[in-house]
Design an enzyme around this catalytic site. Structure first.
Site, mmCIF file in Angstrom:
data_model
loop_
_atom_site.group_PDB
_atom_site.id
_atom_site.type_symbol
_atom_site.label_atom_id
_atom_site.label_comp_id
_atom_site.label_asym_id
_atom_site.label_seq_id
_atom_site.Cartn_x
_atom_site.Cartn_y
_atom_site.Cartn_z
ATOM 1 N N SER A 156 42.910 38.215 41.870
ATOM 2 C CA SER A 156 41.733 37.686 41.182
ATOM 3 C C SER A 156 40.877 38.845 40.653
ATOM 4 O O SER A 156 41.384 39.683 39.909
ATOM 5 C CB SER A 156 40.949 36.763 42.113
ATOM 6 N N GLU A 251 46.331 27.272 36.918
ATOM 7 C CA GLU A 251 45.216 28.217 36.989
ATOM 8 C C GLU A 251 44.372 28.219 35.723
ATOM 9 O O GLU A 251 44.895 28.377 34.617
ATOM 10 C CB GLU A 251 45.730 29.644 37.219
ATOM 11 N N HIS A 281 45.481 29.243 42.019
ATOM 12 C CA HIS A 281 44.889 30.578 41.976
ATOM 13 C C HIS A 281 45.117 31.323 43.301
ATOM 14 O O HIS A 281 44.974 30.757 44.379
ATOM 15 C CB HIS A 281 43.392 30.445 41.695
#
Length: 317
Positions: A156, A251, A281
């Site tokens: 991320s 995502e 995610h």
């Protein structure tokens, strides 16, 4: 190697369905909660995904300017290092919440993992995280670790930070590591990818408003959201070492991965895009419970071993 999609011959696992249902029942609501609430909630959430072997050692580093911790699985070589940057929108997450993930990386690759507790926003806005990332890499070099025996990794925001760090190291003419692994990377703080709207209904973790709130915490309300060192999709991506990008189809930030891989390839570099159907995610983070995540970790570990020159059991090739 061309981009790869990993079709699963089985339906999505019951464990994955249960996790998605849990996430939808109690969303993170990053745009409405305070930073303190978000941090506390994430630490509680992450604690539910721990299955760390008792033989794994965690050793804090005392002589660095940045908070660092070694993760050392049984048999891990001291000569090879995965430098890991945790996720959390530059505002949440910690060394502690990623211990299970880093323990798996060490055990599966045969390398030590150095986890970076970079400073968080909004207390420490850009470029604090990037400065800490670069400092942690330079600290490794000062310890005598060869750059070709270091690989950067992150998920991320940490994935975006790993890529931005590669760009910053290149621009500073510093020796580059052997490669990077980016898991569901946040590479566009301006959120201009089409998937931000097209896949928002599929994503049980990230929302457009929530992701924008993280951007403003890191860059400020009037920040430059397409700044290359914060949003590396806008950077010159020429001259980087090989990169593996792993992303799920469910995502909101899907295009952050696709666009970066395309741009690296257009610049003549080596980038692999692994797309996992039905995955959410940062899905490799959930490997303690999700079988698909465990399989993805095997592919990730294989790439890392190849880049570092490690055999199956951590032996040098």
């Amino acid at each position: 190697m061309s981009d790869r999609v990993f079709p699963d011959p089985y339906p999505a696992s019951e464990e994955l369905h249960a996790l998605v249902a849990r996430l939808r029942a109690a969303p993170f609501k990053a745009d409405t909660k305070t930073v303190t609430e978000l941090r506390e909630n994430f630490e509680r959430f992450a604690s539910g995904f721990r299955d760390i072997p008792s033989s794994t050692r965690f050793e804090p580093v005392d002589d660095a300017e940045v908070q660092l911790e070694w993760t050392i699985a049984t048999g891990a070589s001291s000569d090879f290092v995965v430098l890991y940057f945790h996720g959390g929108g530059y505002s949440i997450g910690s060394i502690d919440s990623y211990r299970d993930h880093c323990a798996r990386l060490s055990a599966m690759t045969g390398a030590r993992v150095l986890s970076v507790g970079y400073r968080l926003a909004p207390e420490h806005r850009y470029p604090a995280a990037l400065d800490d990332a670069r400092t942690s890499y330079e600290w490794l070099l000062e310890q005598g670790i060869l750059p070709e025996r270091i690989l950067l990794a992150g998920d991320s925001a940490g994935g975006g930070l790993a890529l931005a760090t590669l760009v910053a190291l290149r621009d500073a003419s510093l020796p580059l590591p052997s490669g990077a692994v980016l898991l569901s990377p946040l590479t566009d703080m301006a959120h201009t990818g089409a998937s931000v709207q097209e896949r928002a209904h599929l994503d049980p973790i990230v929302t457009p408003k929530g992701s924008h709130s993280y951007s403003t915490r890191y860059l400020g309300e009037d920040g430059d959201f397409d700044l290359p060192y914060a949003s590396p999709v806008y950077a010159d991506l020429d001259g980087l070492p090989p990169v593996l990008v792993v992303v799920g189809t469910e995502e909101l930030l899907f295009d952050d991965s696709v666009r970066v891989v395309r741009k690296i390839k257009d610049a003549g570099g080596s980038a692999e895009l692994d797309v996992w159907p039905n995955m959410i995610h940062i899905f490799p983070f959930f490997a303690s419970q999700i079988p698909e995540s465990q399989r993805a970790m095997e592919h990730i570990a294989r790439f890392i071993r190849e880049r570092l020159g490690l055999g199956q059991n951590g032996t040098t090739r």
